[in-house]
Scaffold this motif. Structure first.
Motif, short mmCIF file in Angstrom:
data_model
loop_
_atom_site.label_atom_id
_atom_site.label_comp_id
_atom_site.label_asym_id
_atom_site.label_seq_id
_atom_site.Cartn_x
_atom_site.Cartn_y
_atom_site.Cartn_z
N THR A 173 0.85 -1.19 0.00
CA THR A 173 0.00 0.00 0.00
C THR A 173 0.89 1.25 0.00
O THR A 173 2.11 1.16 0.15
N PHE A 174 0.26 2.41 -0.16
CA PHE A 174 1.01 3.67 -0.17
C PHE A 174 1.33 4.10 1.25
O PHE A 174 0.49 4.01 2.15
N ASN A 175 2.52 4.62 1.44
CA ASN A 175 2.91 5.16 2.75
C ASN A 175 2.33 6.55 2.94
O ASN A 175 2.24 7.34 2.00
N THR A 176 1.91 6.86 4.16
CA THR A 176 1.40 8.18 4.57
C THR A 176 0.49 8.82 3.53
O THR A 176 0.74 9.93 3.07
N PRO A 177 -0.57 8.14 3.11
CA PRO A 177 -1.47 8.74 2.12
C PRO A 177 -2.26 9.90 2.71
O PRO A 177 -2.61 9.90 3.89
N MET A 178 -2.56 10.89 1.87
CA MET A 178 -3.31 12.07 2.29
C MET A 178 -4.67 12.14 1.60
O MET A 178 -5.34 13.16 1.66
N ASP A 179 -5.06 11.07 0.94
CA ASP A 179 -6.33 11.01 0.23
C ASP A 179 -6.96 9.65 0.52
O ASP A 179 -6.26 8.62 0.52
N VAL A 180 -8.27 9.64 0.78
CA VAL A 180 -8.95 8.39 1.14
C VAL A 180 -8.83 7.36 0.02
O VAL A 180 -8.55 6.18 0.27
N THR A 181 -9.02 7.79 -1.22
CA THR A 181 -8.95 6.87 -2.35
C THR A 181 -7.59 6.19 -2.43
O THR A 181 -7.49 4.96 -2.56
N VAL A 182 -6.53 7.00 -2.34
CA VAL A 182 -5.17 6.45 -2.42
C VAL A 182 -4.88 5.56 -1.23
O VAL A 182 -4.24 4.51 -1.36
N ALA A 183 -5.37 5.93 -0.05
CA ALA A 183 -5.13 5.14 1.16
C ALA A 183 -5.72 3.74 1.06
O ALA A 183 -5.20 2.80 1.67
N GLU A 184 -6.78 3.60 0.27
CA GLU A 184 -7.48 2.32 0.21
C GLU A 184 -7.07 1.47 -0.98
O GLU A 184 -7.65 0.41 -1.21
N LEU A 185 -6.07 1.92 -1.75
CA LEU A 185 -5.57 1.12 -2.86
C LEU A 185 -4.52 0.14 -2.37
O LEU A 185 -3.71 0.45 -1.50
#
Length: 274
Positions: free
Chosen positions: A241-253
């Motif tokens: 997953t992406f580290n330290t995401p700042m967007d809900v969509t990106v955080a859930e990919l």
């Protein structure tokens, strides 16, 4: 098997205190331990949880971080505390996420000929490379209509399930993965998906695997052994997953890659998808 609702599913109209307490209890962290992590005091944490003290926006975010609350639920905590959501939920096709989409596509295409795909919090496939599409050859059109769902595709009796030679083991791994996600996220959609795929029938006896190599392979993780055009292919799965995401969509990919688990699989994939 039925999954009970997570303690974190406490309605937000009860205020931020009960929500924070539910997350803390779910993480099995004491008030004192949380206070030490967040540079606060157990007394203040207690006052926040009982509603005697209103936490600042910064404190809500700090506690959420130390409790590993998902980004979507951090917005819910902020709303419950009377603050505006901090994290946007940008549609994946929005121009603002062009760099994310392009990066994902380059990543999974660069992984070819090995299979790789990207899915969201509901296990809907948002991108897949040719290695994945090769494994889906012959799957009924009804299962391939958007949105594709990786759990349905894998466990449905008309999907990949009949081809997976160690289905019971692989099914157990996938269902446990879903249970962990249900415990982490407040998602009725995910719980319903679990109930659906867990109810799919499982063969009484796994099929004989005549395609095993002559010498045993020392697997370092549970492989998925799947039949493809009369051959047995073996893969080890890895999810990132992406580290330290700042967007809900990106955080859930999540990006799932399938590493060949034996030399025969490597050789076959390179011959099939040069």
């Amino acid at each position: 098997m039925t999954i009970a609702h997570s303690a974190a599913a406490t309605p937000s109209d009860q205020g931020v205190g009960p929500l924070l307490r539910a997350w803390r209890e779910q993480r099995r962290v004491s008030q004192l331990e949380l206070a030490l992590r967040a540079d606060s005091s157990a007394r203040h944490i207690s006052f926040v949880e009982t509603g005697r003290s209103r936490p600042s926006e910064e404190m809500v975010l700090r506690l959420a971080e130390h409790l590993e609350v998902p980004v979507r639920e951090r917005n819910a905590l902020l709303l419950a505390a009377g603050y505006a959501p901090r994290f946007p939920e940008t549609p994946l096709d929005d121009p603002a996420l062009d760099a994310v989409r392009e990066g994902i596509e380059r990543l999974i295409q660069g992984y070819e000929p090995y299979p790789a795909l990207v899915f969201d919090a509901a296990y809907h496939v948002v991108a897949a490379n040719r290695g994945i599409m090769m494994l889906l050859d012959g799957i009924p059109e009804s299962l391939l209509r958007p949105p594709l769902n990786t759990m349905r595709l894998t466990l449905h009796p008309e999907g990949l399930a009949p081809r997976i030679l160690n289905l019971r083991e692989w099914r157990g791994h996938l269902l446990e993965q879903m249970r962990r996600q249900i415990a982490l996220r407040r998602s009725e959609q995910l719980r319903e998906l679990y109930e659906e795929v867990a109810a799919y029938p499982v063969p009484d006896q796994e099929r004989a695997d005549d395609g095993l190599p002559a010498e045993p392979v020392p697997y370092f993780a549970l492989p998925m052994r799947i039949e493809h055009e009369g051959r047995t292919l073996s893969f080890i799965s890895s999810t990132s997953t992406f580290n330290t995401p700042m967007d809900v969509t990106v955080a859930e990919l999540a990006i799932e890659t399938f590493l060949p688990a034996d030399p025969a699989t490597v050789k076959y994939l390179h011959s099939l998808l040069p």
